[in-house]
Design a protein around this motif. Sequence first.
Motif, PDB file in Angstrom:
ATOM      1  N   ARG A 133      59.428  55.467  70.905  1.00  0.00           N
ATOM      2  CA  ARG A 133      58.439  54.364  70.414  1.00  0.00           C
ATOM      3  C   ARG A 133      58.994  53.179  70.935  1.00  0.00           C
ATOM      4  NH1 ARG A 133      55.439  53.681  65.775  1.00  0.00           N
ATOM      5  NH2 ARG A 133      54.985  51.650  65.090  1.00  0.00           N
TER       6      ARG A 133
ATOM      7  N   VAL B 212      48.362  51.759  72.061  1.00  0.00           N
ATOM      8  CA  VAL B 212      48.925  51.900  70.828  1.00  0.00           C
ATOM      9  C   VAL B 212      48.675  53.269  70.377  1.00  0.00           C
ATOM     10  CG1 VAL B 212      47.920  51.369  68.290  1.00  0.00           C
ATOM     11  CG2 VAL B 212      47.894  49.491  70.114  1.00  0.00           C
ATOM     12  N   VAL B 213      47.706  53.811  70.570  1.00  0.00           N
ATOM     13  CA  VAL B 213      47.414  55.433  70.528  1.00  0.00           C
ATOM     14  C   VAL B 213      48.752  56.199  71.051  1.00  0.00           C
ATOM     15  CG1 VAL B 213      46.085  57.442  70.705  1.00  0.00           C
ATOM     16  CG2 VAL B 213      44.871  55.277  70.369  1.00  0.00           C
ATOM     17  N   SER B 214      49.177  55.619  72.226  1.00  0.00           N
ATOM     18  CA  SER B 214      50.233  56.159  72.737  1.00  0.00           C
ATOM     19  C   SER B 214      51.508  56.350  72.004  1.00  0.00           C
ATOM     20  CB  SER B 214      50.371  55.716  74.236  1.00  0.00           C
ATOM     21  OG  SER B 214      51.502  56.607  74.853  1.00  0.00           O
ATOM     22  N   ILE B 215      51.803  55.008  71.475  1.00  0.00           N
ATOM     23  CA  ILE B 215      53.056  54.759  70.561  1.00  0.00           C
ATOM     24  C   ILE B 215      52.943  55.815  69.599  1.00  0.00           C
ATOM     25  CG2 ILE B 215      54.131  53.044  69.283  1.00  0.00           C
ATOM     26  CD1 ILE B 215      53.237  51.118  71.324  1.00  0.00           C
ATOM     27  N   TRP B 216      51.945  55.969  68.895  1.00  0.00           N
ATOM     28  CA  TRP B 216      51.669  56.932  67.711  1.00  0.00           C
ATOM     29  C   TRP B 216      51.953  58.329  68.065  1.00  0.00           C
ATOM     30  CZ3 TRP B 216      47.854  60.629  66.712  1.00  0.00           C
ATOM     31  CH2 TRP B 216      47.871  61.201  65.143  1.00  0.00           C
ATOM     32  N   LEU B 217      51.469  58.616  69.397  1.00  0.00           N
ATOM     33  CA  LEU B 217      51.445  60.037  69.782  1.00  0.00           C
ATOM     34  C   LEU B 217      52.947  60.338  70.110  1.00  0.00           C
ATOM     35  CD1 LEU B 217      48.091  60.676  71.981  1.00  0.00           C
ATOM     36  CD2 LEU B 217      48.558  61.913  69.812  1.00  0.00           C
TER      37      LEU B 217
ATOM     38  N   GLN C 164      56.956  50.806  73.697  1.00  0.00           N
ATOM     39  CA  GLN C 164      56.596  49.232  73.220  1.00  0.00           C
ATOM     40  C   GLN C 164      56.367  48.318  74.465  1.00  0.00           C
ATOM     41  OE1 GLN C 164      55.462  48.323  70.443  1.00  0.00           O
ATOM     42  NE2 GLN C 164      55.384  46.129  70.822  1.00  0.00           N
TER      43      GLN C 164
ATOM     44  N   ASN D 184      63.961  57.083  67.767  1.00  0.00           N
ATOM     45  CA  ASN D 184      62.937  56.095  67.957  1.00  0.00           C
ATOM     46  C   ASN D 184      62.952  55.708  69.415  1.00  0.00           C
ATOM     47  OD1 ASN D 184      62.694  55.766  65.123  1.00  0.00           O
ATOM     48  ND2 ASN D 184      64.211  54.360  64.769  1.00  0.00           N
TER      49      ASN D 184
ATOM     50  N   LYS E 245      55.068  62.602  67.883  1.00  0.00           N
ATOM     51  CA  LYS E 245      54.498  63.808  67.432  1.00  0.00           C
ATOM     52  C   LYS E 245      54.117  64.672  68.429  1.00  0.00           C
ATOM     53  CE  LYS E 245      51.973  60.971  64.062  1.00  0.00           C
ATOM     54  NZ  LYS E 245      52.605  61.606  62.992  1.00  0.00           N
TER      55      LYS E 245
END
Length: 510
Positions: A172, A342-347, A176, A169, A350
Amino acid sequence: MDVRNEITASKFNPNFILQKVSNREAELLNKSGNVQKLSPKLFLRLVMFISTFGGLLFGYDTGVINGALPYMAKPDQLNLTPLTEGLVASSLLFGAALGSLTSGRLSDHIGRRKNILNLAALFFIAAMGCTFAPSVNVMVFFRFILGLAVGGASVTVPTYLAEMSPAENRGRMVTQNEFMIVLGQFLAFVFNAVLGVTLGESGHVWRYMLAICSLPAVVLWLGMLAMPESPRWLVSKGRVQEAMTVLRKARTEARAENELKEIQGMLTAEAHMKKATLKDFKIPWVRRILLIGIGLAVVQQLTGINTIMYYGTQILEKSGFSAQTALLANTVNGLTSVLAVVVSIWLMGKVRRIPMLLVGLAGTTTSLFLIAMASRLLEGSPQLPYVVLSLTVMFLAFMQGTAGPIVWLLLAEIFPLRVRGLGMGLAVLCLWLTNFLIGLTFPVLLADVGLFSTFMVFVVLGICSMIFVKVYAPETKDYSLEELEESFRNHGNCEIMENEPVDIKNPKLN
């Protein structure tokens, strides 16, 4: 000797906790109220939310100057020239450079949590000083003090988050903080626009813009009173029982025991070494990590990100928008930054770090090249301001969605524990010094040579940055901080053969 004393006395024995922290001890800690009732997942979210108010302050204080400068520059206010505009904007950055260096050492000494508390108080005092500044000299002084807090937060908050989070984590949680930075900048742009449109006729509207940033400082200070200290820092100071208590709040019992053993094992390997100093960077593998960290920090600023964040309103005005329209249009830049992070946190969970960083740098460099060409080919055209606004949105989407967050994450990950505060402080010092030079010279360059030549300089620097990242930056995804340190250390101890060079970019050397 009771269990508590045995734990403290045996802080450097990696197997001790597994042998001695019994169910009876766990029950004792629970009865004393030291174990948080929240689930580990909710507890980590709370830690992340509260501590990243430091990032929110970082963002607001760096973004608010974007809209405040045009009003501050008026003859009946502070009567700024292009040079004094640069001084007002960049004095914060010079303070941030010093704050990042001193705060790293200070957080190693007094703890991450206590340092964040001190920074919150400094944010409040400096914000009030800027709000009531009667002259340029006083404004520059308090902007410098505010910079000390910004620089301190830029080092301490990511370090705190990285050390509080489990490996899977960590990306992420650290990212943040970047989200809160861009959210702070977006809120600054929104408040600037609202105040500029409603109170633009008032000469002192810029004071209201600056006063608002005192409020998150109060929230940060009150919130951190309830937060725990970093378990890695606690173990480094021999406070093993407290570290275990914190880990139990944020992990399952088995995971907490294993992670404590891992931290202690790393400290055992370093127990014979003296306190971290600059001399530690004479060790080849540590020096290499420091140089890579400094390079990454400089690369982030050479994208030109803060020319947009500090002078976006002036750029839009120079391209053809009116003052109030430029303030309103600039909020689109802030919103883009928020959505991109926000997109960066999702990426982040992955995609591997280095490919993501390279894509971001390619996108920012291309965007700046197109801005430069548009300013030359569409000069005087009514379409120019809209084209420039569209391209700044494209720039920020790449920067805040990839390159910006990745660099902060890498800086929080790559340094070994014993020199993490000092190493990250040195790297972020160079980040802020680069930021300072760009912030100081950009308005002068813009006034003297125009948009085209100014942005073409950043295009060349962007190309050089991509080459550096491709050649030197290490991949860190999916490895614990201790695994990264062990692999970097092993590389430094390896004999490098001419025909089989060891690649530090691969953390799994075996």
